[in-house]
Design a protein around this motif. Structure first.
Motif, PDB file in Angstrom:
ATOM      1  N   ILE A  20     124.838  78.245 154.680  1.00  0.00           N
ATOM      2  CA  ILE A  20     126.134  77.805 154.285  1.00  0.00           C
ATOM      3  C   ILE A  20     126.697  77.236 155.530  1.00  0.00           C
ATOM      4  CG2 ILE A  20     128.347  77.816 153.250  1.00  0.00           C
ATOM      5  CD1 ILE A  20     127.117  80.133 151.623  1.00  0.00           C
ATOM      6  N   GLU A  78     130.164  83.125 147.621  1.00  0.00           N
ATOM      7  CA  GLU A  78     130.041  82.673 148.980  1.00  0.00           C
ATOM      8  C   GLU A  78     129.613  83.662 150.174  1.00  0.00           C
ATOM      9  OE1 GLU A  78     131.514  78.712 151.124  1.00  0.00           O
ATOM     10  OE2 GLU A  78     132.822  80.235 151.382  1.00  0.00           O
ATOM     11  N   ILE A 119     125.410  74.423 150.574  1.00  0.00           N
ATOM     12  CA  ILE A 119     124.389  75.794 150.598  1.00  0.00           C
ATOM     13  C   ILE A 119     123.005  74.977 150.719  1.00  0.00           C
ATOM     14  CG2 ILE A 119     123.883  77.589 149.203  1.00  0.00           C
ATOM     15  CD1 ILE A 119     126.400  77.199 147.593  1.00  0.00           C
ATOM     16  N   LYS A 175     125.833  84.241 152.063  1.00  0.00           N
ATOM     17  CA  LYS A 175     125.759  84.400 153.430  1.00  0.00           C
ATOM     18  C   LYS A 175     124.829  85.330 153.883  1.00  0.00           C
ATOM     19  CE  LYS A 175     130.063  81.722 154.238  1.00  0.00           C
ATOM     20  NZ  LYS A 175     131.375  82.069 155.267  1.00  0.00           N
TER      21      LYS A 175
END
Length: 960
Positions: free
Chosen positions: A159, A148, A165, A152
């Motif tokens: 996100i 994650e 997402i 980004k």
């Protein structure tokens, strides 16, 4: 006479020469390294004696080429493509024939590669057909970062605060690992738990449905997924990490913070096994809450935002049982305990003036989830494919909520009503289902038969105890409410699709398809009035028949389609036409009794929930929609393409929207269903152009999309006096939208610097109705502009990135125009990482956001600053150890404020958040790879100095 014979001989030879049938040469150009087709490769056929060109061509999307009308003789075949060594081959054509030259492999130009290595690094982003590929090493992340955190940093990827997402404006609902499903349709398991260091490349793919991949015909059910490509050195052996962290809040009650995670991944030649464990109280649930979708429209209240304590355990395996059979299976559990406090202020337009509804909520929500998924794929030969996917999930949820709500005249700020309420909820539900896909290719090339079958059973139940006290009423006189509500939802559904593809010759195909889907839904509701003045409220409970209406829906949707597809060297297109007949019956039932079932033994247990014995209404709907479909793809080269899609789709009303009664569980915001709702229908157009320039590593992408709706399901706002707002539903025409989205990424000359920009322009035209003395149509026109620019510098000593963003929303209403709104959010920030001697690392990121245009009390600027200091304390054969000190929200300035448009106004929300805290963590990593493995030490280092050198861009194969 001699002259005659010479003339005769000349004529005979001329006829012989001109009567010869020319030959056709075919072949396929591939990359020698990975056997991938090379698109737009240049192919020339030269005379061997003088190198004069006879005929030329370029390769198509499959790498294939054709040279026609070649006379007998000796030739030189020459193939060239930028970045590869030229290939020459002697070819002799003896007589009329078709010659297949087979696969012709081009080798990457090593000299060119060396020159590129001197210049800088791998390409950050490359494009190939429907795939955008990011080099993970070009985006720096912190030690022990998850996927994650890497996502980004990617241009075009966003996100939100809940972990959803989106990539290029499309929601990602599935993440795959090396082309295999990873925890089915829950992308959060991968994004929040997989370590970023094991990822070499991230591929964003517009992936067609299983049926479309089997038949070659696009069925309009494309999904955008992310495929994670694991480092080659980590695909055989065992690796893992564990992290333990503890800390405390800064100056806010000094509550403790903790986080513990463990990740183990084992891969060998025929399988992969992954174990994930985690527990924390810093809002990382690690997976999707199944209750979010299961109890929509039912009696479960979740609040907004908040701070959660979460637990997770998950196991996944992917194993080749034999050369023809592969099993992919996963099981996971996750639970959370979340405490939220929020203030929601809604401005609603009225025909004269507006109202402000201000609601404070204190909510404690608990959820436990279990999910199992299987994917069994059988390929006995090249002609048959069978995939079976059974699944099961179970969820329990509960909540307690306290609410204070006040209603004001927005213009005069006069208080019209004030209420105070308490509610307790409990719910549980399970879902069982599966799908089957089978395709058979016949001996005649291009002829395919395929079938897709899906079935689902969903059973959910919930109950609520609530009481509401009216503290102030300016013009109304509503009694206090004490109620117990029961709600059950049962849904059975199935869907079957049959398709037949018939080749017509000349790379042309015809497809006939038929699809039928059927669902039976029962939404059973019973509401009891309780009297606390009596000794036993349960035994004296009265069933409120007007609030106990249940809905039964039976619907059948069909599609008959015929499509034509043509495939050419550089482009292909599909034209089709669909007929969609839909039939539904909606029934509303009400019980005739007014007494509760006295067999219920205690007030804390569930009370009787009855379907009812009186039919209030029955609505039959028969609708037929017609829609053309069109798909066009043009490949200008191997890295440049244009794609145009047009299709139509139906939207079914939900059980909540169809129920024929008024839901008064929210005492001041009632909801009334409409059993006469029609099926909505929308037509959608999407145009996409993307290009990658290998010489400069420039990548850009443009997307233009739009849609128009018929019988769109909208909200209708009514008012009961000045105190009660009633939301109901109806169909309306004239809603449409359009959006233009663009993205580019460009490394600068020395490749240490790069810039990227992501821009979106959108316009929405939405109609709604405001019902008071008269019914007025409100047309809301919303223009949005979003821009996010990034600048990045990387080196072996430090990395720096800067970003700036603008988000503008202009909302104009045709009713009560003085309440039009224009909101603006401007942000600027940056991050840096310094790699110091003796294995010390300093990381810091800061983001400043300023808002305007919302209610005055919410136009609060925010500065979010996080930083960490880490040191590797040992590096041995058994593993590496690292200590990390992390400070979250150093300035204690973060807030959680969101603003959005509603169909007849706008909404602003502020929720509680995790306060500033400091945490100290110990991170342990280990690896065990066989000596023959190609694993390199660099594969396991933090992504600090990645990106040096250049490898030829390659795309690992996976289903598209």
């Amino acid at each position: 006479m001699k002259r005659f014979w010479n003339l005769f001989l000349f004529l005979i030879l001329s006829v012989a020469v001109f009567g010869q049938t020319t030959a056709t040469l075919t072949g396929t150009i591939v990359d020698k390294a990975d056997n991938e087709p090379i698109i737009a490769g240049s192919v020339e056929l030269l005379q061997r004696k003088d190198s004069v060109r006879v005929v030329n061509s370029i390769s198509n999307v499959r790498g294939g080429f054709t040279l026609k009308n070649v006379r007998p003789g000796n030739y030189i075949l020459r193939i060239t493509y930028l970045g590869y060594l030229p290939l020459t081959k002697n070819v002799s054509v003896q007589n009329a024939q078709s010659i297949n030259l087979g696969k012709l492999s081009l080798e990457a130009n090593a000299i060119l590669l060396q020159e590129m290595i001197v210049e800088g690094k791998k390409p950050e982003i490359i494009v190939k057909e429907d795939t955008i590929e990011y080099d993970a090493g070009s985006y720096k992340v912190t030690e022990n970062a998850a996927v994650e955190d890497l996502l980004k940093k990617l241009p075009g990827v966003e996100i939100d605060k809940d972990g959803k997402i989106t990539a290029n404006g499309k929601e990602i609902k599935k993440i795959m690992v090396d082309g295999k499903e990873f925890f089915s349709d829950d992308p959060k398991v991968a994004s929040k738990n997989l370590p970023a260091e094991m990822i070499e490349k991230l591929q964003i793919v517009d992936r067609k449905s299983d049926m479309a991949r089997m038949t070659g015909f696009d069925d309009g059910e494309e999904e955008t997924i992310i495929n994670l490509v694991v480092h080659a050195g980590m695909k055989k052996g065992t690796m893992g990490n564990a992290m333990l962290g503890a800390g405390a809040d800064i100056a806010v009650d000094n509550d403790s913070r903790y986080q513990g995670t463990a990740f183990i991944n084992h891969m060998n030649n025929d399988g992969q096994y992954t174990l994930i464990l985690g527990k924390n109280n810093n809002n990382n649930m690690g997976a999707e809450d199944l209750g979010l979708g299961r109890f929509n429209g039912m009696r479960i209240r979740r609040g907004n935002g908040g701070v959660a304590t979460s637990t997770m355990a998950a196991f996944r395996m992917n194993k080749a049982l034999n050369p023809t059979l592969n099993l992919n299976a996963d099981v996971r559990y996750n639970g959370s305990d979340r405490l939220s406090k929020s203030m929601v202020e809604r401005v609603s337009l009225r025909q004269s003036g507006s109202q402000l509804d201000s609601t404070f909520t204190h909510n404690n929500y608990l959820s436990d989830n279990i999910a199992l998924n299987f994917n069994l794929e059988w390929k006995p030969d090249t002609m048959n494919t069978l995939t079976i996917r059974p699944n099961f999930s179970f969820n329990t949820s509960s909540s307690t909520e306290y609410e204070e709500a006040s209603l004001y005249n927005f213009d005069t700020q006069t208080k019209l009503r004030a209420t105070e309420s308490n509610a307790n909820n409990q719910g549980k539900g399970y879902n069982a289902g599966g799908s089957l896909d089978y395709a058979h290719k016949f001996s005649k090339p291009g002829r395919v038969f395929s079938i897709n079958a899906q079935a689902t059973y969903n059973n959910s139940t919930s109950w609520e105890k609530s009481n509401t006290d009216y503290l102030h009423q300016e013009t109304s006189n509503f009694p206090d409410l004490n109620q117990h509500s029961e709600n059950d939802n049962h849904t059975n559904s199935y869907r079957t699709t049959l398709a037949w593809v018939e080749p017509l010759g000349g790379n042309r195909f015809l497809q006939a398809n038929y699809r039928i889907s059927h669902s039976d839904t029962k939404n059973i509701n019973s509401t009891y009035d309780l009297n606390y003045l009596l000794d036993d409220p349960l035994l004296n409970a009265l069933l409120n028949d007007s609030l106990s209406r249940s809905t039964v829906r039976n619907s059948t949707n069909q599609r008959l389609g015929l499509s034509f597809k043509a495939v050419h060297r550089q482009f292909n297109y599909t034209l089709g036409f669909n007929v969609d007949p839909n039939r539904s019956i909606n029934e509303t039932w009400q019980p005739s009794t007014h007494l509760a079932d006295r067999s219920s033994s205690h007030y804390n247990s569930r009370m009787a929930n009855v379907l009812g014995d009186t039919l209030i209404s029955s609505t039959l709907q028969d609708i037929v929609n017609f829609s053309p479909t069109a798909n066009f793809t043009y490949n200008f080269g191997q890295r440049t393409n244009l794609r145009i899609n047009y299709d139509g789709e139906t939207t079914q009303p939900s059980a909540t929207q169809l129920r024929d009664y008024i839901d008064k569980s929210r005492p001041t915001n009632w909801v009334e269903g409409n059993p006469k709702l029609k099926t909505g229908y929308s037509q959608n157009l999407q145009i996409r152009f993307q290009k990658y320039v290998p010489e400069t590593q420039l990548m850009y992408n443009l997307n233009l999309s739009g849609g128009f709706s018929t019988n769109d399901i909208i909200n209708i706002t009514q008012y009961l006096g000045d105190s009660i707002r009633i939301t109901s539903y109806d169909n309306i025409n004239g809603n449409w939208n359009t959006r233009l989205r663009g993205m580019f990424n460009q490394p600068l000359k020395n490749k240490h610097f790069s810039i990227a920009n992501n821009i979106t322009l959108s316009y929405n035209n939405r109609n709604s109705l405001i019902v008071e003395a008269d019914t007025l149509k409100n047309t809301q026109k919303t223009f949005s502009f979003m821009d996010n620019a990034q600048f990045k510098y990387t080196s072996t000593l430090f990395d720096v990135s800067l970003d700036a963003s603008v988000n503008l929303n202009d909302i104009a209403n045709s009713v009560n125009r003085q309440q039009n709104q224009q909101t603006l959010s401007v942000g600027i920030g940056g991050s840096t990482t310094w790699y110091l001697p003796y294995n010390w690392t300093i990381e810091s990121n800061i983001q400043y956001t300023k808002r305007s245009g919302t209610l005055a009390s919410y136009n609060i600027p925010e500065t979010m600053w996080n930083a960490s200091l880490s040191k590797q304390i040992f590096n041995k054969q058994a593993g590496t150890g690292l200590l990390k000190l992390y400070i979250y929200d150093i300035l204690r300035d973060r807030n959680d404020i969101t603003s959005s448009a509603t169909t007849n106004g706008y909404l602003t929300t502020q929720a509680n958040i995790i306060p500033s805290y400091v945490m100290c963590s110990f991170i342990y990593k280990f690896k065990a790879f066989p000596k023959s493995s190609s694993a390199r030490e660099d594969d396991f280092r933090p992504r600090m100095r990645g990106g040096e050198g250049l490898r030829r861009d390659s795309f690992d194969s996976f289903p598209r």
